[in-house]
Write a protein that holds these residues in place. Sequence first.
Motif, PDB file in Angstrom:
ATOM      1  N   ALA A  98      -1.655 -79.012 -46.849  1.00  0.00           N
ATOM      2  CA  ALA A  98      -1.582 -79.183 -45.438  1.00  0.00           C
ATOM      3  C   ALA A  98      -2.718 -78.675 -44.713  1.00  0.00           C
ATOM      4  CB  ALA A  98      -0.385 -78.133 -45.135  1.00  0.00           C
ATOM      5  N   LEU A  99      -3.730 -78.263 -45.269  1.00  0.00           N
ATOM      6  CA  LEU A  99      -4.959 -78.084 -44.745  1.00  0.00           C
ATOM      7  C   LEU A  99      -5.975 -79.203 -44.537  1.00  0.00           C
ATOM      8  CD1 LEU A  99      -6.329 -74.689 -46.719  1.00  0.00           C
ATOM      9  CD2 LEU A  99      -5.448 -74.754 -44.310  1.00  0.00           C
ATOM     10  N   GLY A 100      -5.241 -80.372 -45.036  1.00  0.00           N
ATOM     11  CA  GLY A 100      -6.218 -81.515 -44.786  1.00  0.00           C
ATOM     12  C   GLY A 100      -7.358 -81.741 -45.882  1.00  0.00           C
ATOM     13  N   ARG A 113       0.287 -61.575 -33.584  1.00  0.00           N
ATOM     14  CA  ARG A 113      -0.656 -62.408 -33.668  1.00  0.00           C
ATOM     15  C   ARG A 113      -1.428 -62.726 -34.898  1.00  0.00           C
ATOM     16  NH1 ARG A 113      -0.147 -60.056 -28.454  1.00  0.00           N
ATOM     17  NH2 ARG A 113      -0.833 -61.058 -26.881  1.00  0.00           N
ATOM     18  N   PHE A 114      -1.027 -61.963 -36.031  1.00  0.00           N
ATOM     19  CA  PHE A 114      -1.842 -62.143 -37.406  1.00  0.00           C
ATOM     20  C   PHE A 114      -0.917 -63.212 -38.286  1.00  0.00           C
ATOM     21  CE2 PHE A 114      -4.512 -58.602 -36.311  1.00  0.00           C
ATOM     22  CZ  PHE A 114      -5.677 -58.798 -37.157  1.00  0.00           C
ATOM     23  N   LEU A 115      -1.313 -63.875 -38.927  1.00  0.00           N
ATOM     24  CA  LEU A 115      -0.855 -64.766 -39.693  1.00  0.00           C
ATOM     25  C   LEU A 115      -1.245 -63.912 -41.186  1.00  0.00           C
ATOM     26  CD1 LEU A 115      -1.926 -68.122 -38.660  1.00  0.00           C
ATOM     27  CD2 LEU A 115       0.362 -67.198 -38.201  1.00  0.00           C
ATOM     28  N   VAL A 116      -0.346 -63.517 -42.015  1.00  0.00           N
ATOM     29  CA  VAL A 116       0.045 -62.522 -43.238  1.00  0.00           C
ATOM     30  C   VAL A 116      -0.169 -63.477 -44.622  1.00  0.00           C
ATOM     31  CG1 VAL A 116       0.474 -60.564 -44.098  1.00  0.00           C
ATOM     32  CG2 VAL A 116       0.581 -60.847 -41.571  1.00  0.00           C
ATOM     33  N   GLU A 166       2.625 -71.719 -30.890  1.00  0.00           N
ATOM     34  CA  GLU A 166       1.418 -71.547 -30.536  1.00  0.00           C
ATOM     35  C   GLU A 166       0.227 -71.400 -31.541  1.00  0.00           C
ATOM     36  OE1 GLU A 166      -1.712 -69.322 -27.382  1.00  0.00           O
ATOM     37  OE2 GLU A 166       0.281 -68.825 -27.376  1.00  0.00           O
ATOM     38  N   ASN A 167       0.464 -70.838 -32.608  1.00  0.00           N
ATOM     39  CA  ASN A 167      -0.450 -70.623 -33.812  1.00  0.00           C
ATOM     40  C   ASN A 167      -0.351 -72.086 -34.430  1.00  0.00           C
ATOM     41  OD1 ASN A 167      -1.727 -68.174 -34.311  1.00  0.00           O
ATOM     42  ND2 ASN A 167       0.173 -67.282 -34.873  1.00  0.00           N
ATOM     43  N   ALA A 168       0.796 -72.640 -34.721  1.00  0.00           N
ATOM     44  CA  ALA A 168       0.665 -74.042 -35.062  1.00  0.00           C
ATOM     45  C   ALA A 168      -0.166 -75.185 -34.353  1.00  0.00           C
ATOM     46  CB  ALA A 168       2.163 -74.427 -35.384  1.00  0.00           C
ATOM     47  N   ALA A 169      -0.108 -74.919 -32.988  1.00  0.00           N
ATOM     48  CA  ALA A 169      -0.933 -75.834 -32.213  1.00  0.00           C
ATOM     49  C   ALA A 169      -2.373 -75.445 -32.440  1.00  0.00           C
ATOM     50  CB  ALA A 169      -0.594 -75.657 -30.855  1.00  0.00           C
ATOM     51  N   ARG A 170      -2.803 -74.269 -32.631  1.00  0.00           N
ATOM     52  CA  ARG A 170      -4.273 -73.891 -32.954  1.00  0.00           C
ATOM     53  C   ARG A 170      -4.532 -74.541 -33.987  1.00  0.00           C
ATOM     54  NH1 ARG A 170      -5.250 -67.732 -30.377  1.00  0.00           N
ATOM     55  NH2 ARG A 170      -4.230 -67.987 -28.464  1.00  0.00           N
ATOM     56  N   LEU A 206       2.004 -75.144 -42.584  1.00  0.00           N
ATOM     57  CA  LEU A 206       1.202 -73.954 -42.920  1.00  0.00           C
ATOM     58  C   LEU A 206       1.966 -72.663 -42.158  1.00  0.00           C
ATOM     59  CD1 LEU A 206      -2.375 -75.395 -42.393  1.00  0.00           C
ATOM     60  CD2 LEU A 206      -1.274 -74.323 -44.471  1.00  0.00           C
ATOM     61  N   VAL A 207       2.417 -72.823 -40.827  1.00  0.00           N
ATOM     62  CA  VAL A 207       2.930 -71.427 -40.230  1.00  0.00           C
ATOM     63  C   VAL A 207       4.340 -71.153 -40.777  1.00  0.00           C
ATOM     64  CG1 VAL A 207       1.570 -71.941 -38.047  1.00  0.00           C
ATOM     65  CG2 VAL A 207       4.071 -72.753 -38.329  1.00  0.00           C
ATOM     66  N   LYS A 208       5.060 -72.194 -41.467  1.00  0.00           N
ATOM     67  CA  LYS A 208       6.351 -71.905 -41.866  1.00  0.00           C
ATOM     68  C   LYS A 208       5.999 -70.932 -43.303  1.00  0.00           C
ATOM     69  CE  LYS A 208       9.118 -75.930 -40.557  1.00  0.00           C
ATOM     70  NZ  LYS A 208       9.767 -77.019 -41.063  1.00  0.00           N
ATOM     71  N   HIS A 209       4.851 -71.313 -43.964  1.00  0.00           N
ATOM     72  CA  HIS A 209       4.588 -70.423 -44.973  1.00  0.00           C
ATOM     73  C   HIS A 209       4.208 -69.082 -44.719  1.00  0.00           C
ATOM     74  CE1 HIS A 209       2.782 -69.200 -48.869  1.00  0.00           C
ATOM     75  NE2 HIS A 209       1.752 -68.516 -48.119  1.00  0.00           N
ATOM     76  N   TYR A 210       3.598 -69.115 -43.632  1.00  0.00           N
ATOM     77  CA  TYR A 210       3.339 -67.526 -43.092  1.00  0.00           C
ATOM     78  C   TYR A 210       4.338 -66.830 -42.663  1.00  0.00           C
ATOM     79  CZ  TYR A 210      -1.762 -68.842 -43.220  1.00  0.00           C
ATOM     80  OH  TYR A 210      -3.048 -69.197 -43.462  1.00  0.00           O
ATOM     81  N   LEU A 211       5.270 -67.534 -42.070  1.00  0.00           N
ATOM     82  CA  LEU A 211       6.510 -67.066 -41.451  1.00  0.00           C
ATOM     83  C   LEU A 211       7.248 -66.510 -42.902  1.00  0.00           C
ATOM     84  CD1 LEU A 211       8.972 -66.455 -39.448  1.00  0.00           C
ATOM     85  CD2 LEU A 211       9.461 -68.573 -39.685  1.00  0.00           C
TER      86      LEU A 211
END
Length: 693
Positions: free
Chosen positions: A39-41, A283-286, A385-389, A416-421
Amino acid sequence: MATNPSMAARLDAANETTGEAPRPLYRELPPASAFPVDALGPVLGKAAKAIEAVVQCPLACAANSVLAVASLAAQGRANVILPIGQGKPSPLSLFLLTVLDSGERKSSADSMALKPVRDTEREIAELEAGQRHAYDVKVASYEASAKHLTAKLKSDRAALEAALRELGPAPQPPLLSVLAPSGDQTVEGLFRIYQFGRPSLAMLCDDAATFLGGHSLKAEQKVGTTANLCRAWDGSKLERIRGGDGVIVLYDRRLASHLMVQSGVAADFLSDAQFADQGLLARFLVSSPAGRAGTRFRDDAAYQVVTRRAALDLEDYNVAVASLLRQPVRWKNESDRTLGVELDALHFTPEARALYVEFANAIEAELTPRGTLANAKAFASKLPENAARIAGILTLMAEPDAQTDGAADLADAIELVKHYLEEASRIMATGAIDPELRRAETLREWLLSLPGDVIGLRDVYRLGPNSIRQADRARSAMTILCEHGWARERKGRCDRRHCASNGMGDRPVLNFDPHRWIAEREGQTVATVATVATVATVATVATVATVATVAAPSAKNEKANSPEPLATVATVATLPDASEVQRTLDSWCDAFNALSPLRPATGFTMGRWQTLYDCAAWWLENFARRAAWEGWSTGDVFGIRPGYPARGGLIDQLGDNRSLVMADGGARWRSWGIMSSYAAGCSPHLEPFWKGQ
């Protein structure tokens, strides 16, 4: 840590005598899911895989490193426009946190990801060196012209104002080359770089314990630092108010961050109520991937092939990052850089907008009190918002001149943000980040390595792990171990020699004697200091110190264990006159106010000069008054030894360190785990650094 076999056997057999097996202090973290690297491209994904293959670190660690560098490169180029109102600009800044223990090669992964940044910094530094002389000439010419006009037209105010307007603003210095500061990092230091450097920076710490435990996050600085970090993530204006500098406001500054920490440090950080309340944690993605230490065996011939392939896979990444970083800064006003920069706008395509709204609605539906995300509400609410960024970053890494953000990149970003969630929910659900439980587990592992059966509280906080070397922490940790069946309290007073040599045989549970520390305290020296202080305009202090010493037992009364009589000594300190103290303070402040961080004294490089300047500013604000009262001279504080950097006075020795403690005419600080000290009167003959070398 090695485990003592006999002790381990006794602890494992606890249920034979107590009827109940010891309970785990906390649930182990369930295994992390695989990082969705595809998913990072094509650019970032290949780079992350290449770093993982070469360094042999967890894939999530490599992915976070390249994503943080990509955020640094992209955030200075554009904002993503969120479909809120008429369009809300959002920075492409990311805050990432990777939790890994020592030995997992975090630094090596970060170093490979940072290569295009370090190469660009070197190019900028070479360019800056060529521009520095030209700038000095322009400044000298400008100042001479302004002085000439002032002298010539001083009797005609209107003509003088017109002439100065025609002369124009003062020349602007070349930008500093720093993009991602290394070493000890503070928000104050970042603000200084923002003033005189580029508007897009990154705080990339491969050992973030130096930041999380540093000066910026001490109790008196914590609220302000946290607020500034939140504002930096938001893209809001940054403000600093100081007595000497006045008010400084900076617009359009951007900050990407990647903190790499050990699990113990992360536990303290993630469980900090103040960080949570101010919104910093949200605000942190962990990521907390499983470590790979002990599994990194390799065949060297195959490894060389992997290394060559990885170098090719990193080429596109290095080129994409460098091309974004090399783009010129588009200041809104070149003469006043505080007003910010012009940034492009990345708008969603209609398909991407619909996908964003759908994802945001799905998250919102789970934020109700009974929703699946109720316990992670603050974190989850920022996911869209993190996904949009992230989508904007992926777009610019593939196409630096892009003007729109497509649905494909946003879909990858959502994955990606689902993984961080999932990672955030996994960590929060276990409760494993309670710092008291973490310290108790550390103590339990240490106790398992001991050969004996009985331990006293004093030995725990005197000899135990560093994190519990305080009586209250040691007592709390032992209480937790008792509650969970890993230790039991031994009743009754224990003879010291008996405790040291007690062979408990096959007793299964470690005994904790709460009285042993009392027995061992007998015969020690006790010091009592009473201080009375009265503070006037500058300060008028009277100090009376009374020291009571308990003598060690003599041979004749050792059996009775009775101490010798107390010896009491009273001393009255001699302090300087208040007017003398005020003169010293005035001389220091006047000398410092005449300096410029951009005009080094003779013999100094720009880097060393700014280090001395920043340290002196910090020290004057926090310690000058105490030092003046205690008799510190100008040489003691500001002196230098030409040709011997960091060997002069206090400021020269401190450098970037901000762990200073000053008391009773002495100074102490810790650097890389080593305690250093310095005292007033050591170097009164040294010349202050502002006189050059």
